[in-house]
Scaffold this motif. Structure first.
Motif, PDB file in Angstrom:
ATOM      1  N   ASN A  98       0.816  -1.214   0.000  1.00  0.00           N
ATOM      2  CA  ASN A  98       0.000   0.000   0.000  1.00  0.00           C
ATOM      3  C   ASN A  98       0.858   1.277   0.000  1.00  0.00           C
ATOM      4  N   ILE A  99       1.858   1.270  -0.870  1.00  0.00           N
ATOM      5  CA  ILE A  99       2.688   2.467  -1.075  1.00  0.00           C
ATOM      6  C   ILE A  99       2.796   2.709  -2.581  1.00  0.00           C
ATOM      7  N   PRO A 100       3.010   3.965  -2.986  1.00  0.00           N
ATOM      8  CA  PRO A 100       3.006   4.266  -4.414  1.00  0.00           C
ATOM      9  C   PRO A 100       4.218   3.703  -5.160  1.00  0.00           C
ATOM     10  N   TYR A 101       3.960   3.353  -6.410  1.00  0.00           N
ATOM     11  CA  TYR A 101       4.998   2.881  -7.328  1.00  0.00           C
ATOM     12  C   TYR A 101       5.181   3.930  -8.421  1.00  0.00           C
ATOM     13  N   PHE A 102       6.417   4.315  -8.652  1.00  0.00           N
ATOM     14  CA  PHE A 102       6.749   5.281  -9.697  1.00  0.00           C
ATOM     15  C   PHE A 102       7.677   4.604 -10.699  1.00  0.00           C
ATOM     16  N   TYR A 103       7.315   4.683 -11.962  1.00  0.00           N
ATOM     17  CA  TYR A 103       8.076   4.037 -13.031  1.00  0.00           C
ATOM     18  C   TYR A 103       8.893   5.092 -13.771  1.00  0.00           C
ATOM     19  N   SER A 104      10.190   4.883 -13.843  1.00  0.00           N
ATOM     20  CA  SER A 104      11.099   5.893 -14.387  1.00  0.00           C
ATOM     21  C   SER A 104      10.749   6.341 -15.802  1.00  0.00           C
ATOM     22  N   ASP A 105      10.308   5.434 -16.653  1.00  0.00           N
ATOM     23  CA  ASP A 105      10.005   5.819 -18.040  1.00  0.00           C
ATOM     24  C   ASP A 105       8.901   6.863 -18.118  1.00  0.00           C
ATOM     25  N   THR A 106       8.014   6.889 -17.138  1.00  0.00           N
ATOM     26  CA  THR A 106       6.951   7.894 -17.094  1.00  0.00           C
ATOM     27  C   THR A 106       7.545   9.298 -17.035  1.00  0.00           C
ATOM     28  N   TYR A 107       8.690   9.420 -16.414  1.00  0.00           N
ATOM     29  CA  TYR A 107       9.329  10.717 -16.214  1.00  0.00           C
ATOM     30  C   TYR A 107      10.401  11.015 -17.262  1.00  0.00           C
ATOM     31  N   PHE A 108      11.042   9.992 -17.791  1.00  0.00           N
ATOM     32  CA  PHE A 108      12.148  10.192 -18.719  1.00  0.00           C
ATOM     33  C   PHE A 108      11.702  10.393 -20.162  1.00  0.00           C
ATOM     34  N   TRP A 109      10.474   9.977 -20.486  1.00  0.00           N
ATOM     35  CA  TRP A 109      10.001  10.051 -21.869  1.00  0.00           C
ATOM     36  C   TRP A 109       8.673  10.778 -21.972  1.00  0.00           C
ATOM     37  N   ALA A 140       9.462  16.128  -6.841  1.00  0.00           N
ATOM     38  CA  ALA A 140       8.172  16.446  -6.220  1.00  0.00           C
ATOM     39  C   ALA A 140       7.444  15.176  -5.788  1.00  0.00           C
ATOM     40  N   GLU A 141       7.389  14.179  -6.661  1.00  0.00           N
ATOM     41  CA  GLU A 141       6.694  12.930  -6.335  1.00  0.00           C
ATOM     42  C   GLU A 141       7.338  12.232  -5.143  1.00  0.00           C
ATOM     43  N   LEU A 142       8.648  12.087  -5.172  1.00  0.00           N
ATOM     44  CA  LEU A 142       9.321  11.353  -4.107  1.00  0.00           C
ATOM     45  C   LEU A 142       9.327  12.122  -2.795  1.00  0.00           C
ATOM     46  N   ASN A 143       9.445  13.433  -2.860  1.00  0.00           N
ATOM     47  CA  ASN A 143       9.426  14.242  -1.638  1.00  0.00           C
ATOM     48  C   ASN A 143       8.044  14.302  -0.993  1.00  0.00           C
ATOM     49  N   ASN A 144       7.000  14.116  -1.789  1.00  0.00           N
ATOM     50  CA  ASN A 144       5.631  14.160  -1.263  1.00  0.00           C
ATOM     51  C   ASN A 144       5.163  12.828  -0.687  1.00  0.00           C
ATOM     52  N   ASN A 145       6.024  11.832  -0.722  1.00  0.00           N
ATOM     53  CA  ASN A 145       5.674  10.502  -0.218  1.00  0.00           C
ATOM     54  C   ASN A 145       6.805   9.982   0.654  1.00  0.00           C
ATOM     55  N   GLU A 146       6.471   9.671   1.903  1.00  0.00           N
ATOM     56  CA  GLU A 146       7.488   9.138   2.810  1.00  0.00           C
ATOM     57  C   GLU A 146       7.968   7.762   2.354  1.00  0.00           C
ATOM     58  N   ASN A 147       7.038   6.964   1.874  1.00  0.00           N
ATOM     59  CA  ASN A 147       7.335   5.609   1.400  1.00  0.00           C
ATOM     60  C   ASN A 147       7.049   5.534  -0.091  1.00  0.00           C
ATOM     61  N   TRP A 148       7.914   4.876  -0.826  1.00  0.00           N
ATOM     62  CA  TRP A 148       7.705   4.736  -2.258  1.00  0.00           C
ATOM     63  C   TRP A 148       8.525   3.595  -2.821  1.00  0.00           C
ATOM     64  N   ILE A 149       8.117   3.184  -4.030  1.00  0.00           N
ATOM     65  CA  ILE A 149       8.869   2.209  -4.822  1.00  0.00           C
ATOM     66  C   ILE A 149       9.189   2.887  -6.141  1.00  0.00           C
ATOM     67  N   TRP A 150      10.443   2.862  -6.508  1.00  0.00           N
ATOM     68  CA  TRP A 150      10.895   3.438  -7.784  1.00  0.00           C
ATOM     69  C   TRP A 150      11.334   2.280  -8.664  1.00  0.00           C
ATOM     70  N   GLY A 151      10.805   2.217  -9.866  1.00  0.00           N
ATOM     71  CA  GLY A 151      11.151   1.138 -10.775  1.00  0.00           C
ATOM     72  C   GLY A 151      11.795   1.647 -12.040  1.00  0.00           C
ATOM     73  N   GLY A 152      12.873   0.992 -12.439  1.00  0.00           N
ATOM     74  CA  GLY A 152      13.541   1.328 -13.690  1.00  0.00           C
ATOM     75  C   GLY A 152      14.836   2.068 -13.473  1.00  0.00           C
ATOM     76  N   SER A 153      15.460   2.376 -14.574  1.00  0.00           N
ATOM     77  CA  SER A 153      16.752   3.047 -14.548  1.00  0.00           C
ATOM     78  C   SER A 153      16.597   4.516 -14.202  1.00  0.00           C
ATOM     79  N   SER A 154      17.523   5.021 -13.430  1.00  0.00           N
ATOM     80  CA  SER A 154      17.520   6.445 -13.087  1.00  0.00           C
ATOM     81  C   SER A 154      18.599   7.202 -13.851  1.00  0.00           C
ATOM     82  N   MET A 155      19.296   6.536 -14.692  1.00  0.00           N
ATOM     83  CA  MET A 155      20.353   7.147 -15.510  1.00  0.00           C
ATOM     84  C   MET A 155      19.878   7.156 -16.946  1.00  0.00           C
ATOM     85  N   ASN A 156      19.882   8.346 -17.540  1.00  0.00           N
ATOM     86  CA  ASN A 156      19.459   8.430 -18.925  1.00  0.00           C
ATOM     87  C   ASN A 156      20.017   9.654 -19.565  1.00  0.00           C
TER      88      ASN A 156
END
Length: 74
Positions: free
Chosen positions: A25-36, A58-74
């Motif tokens: 029950n924590i948000p999932y953020f997918y890197s491609d949503t932000y990189f493309w 903004a997304e990560l700072n607004n959530n104490e708990n989160w899951i980040w999926g995908g590459s962060s280097m692009n």
């Protein structure tokens, strides 16, 4: 809790991220949503780095708990 899931494309990062998000029950953020930008065909237009980084921060700072999926280097 903060989790970063990364692996090769097509290996199931999104499937695992979504499953963990639902189970924990924590948000999932997918890197491609932000990189493309949304495009057809997909993944052909890179998002402006300043805009991308601001949105991610903004997304990560607004959530104490989160899951980040995908590459962060692009």
């Amino acid at each position: 809790m903060r989790v970063h899931i990364f692996s090769a494309s097509g290996s199931g990062v999104t499937m695992l991220g979504n499953a963990l998000s639902e189970k924990l029950n924590i948000p999932y953020f997918y890197s491609d949503t932000y990189f493309w930008e949304k495009s057809n065909p997909p993944f052909t237009i890179k998002r402006n780095p300043e805009e991308r980084n601001s949105a991610i921060q903004a997304e990560l700072n607004n959530n104490e708990n989160w899951i980040w999926g995908g590459s962060s280097m692009n």
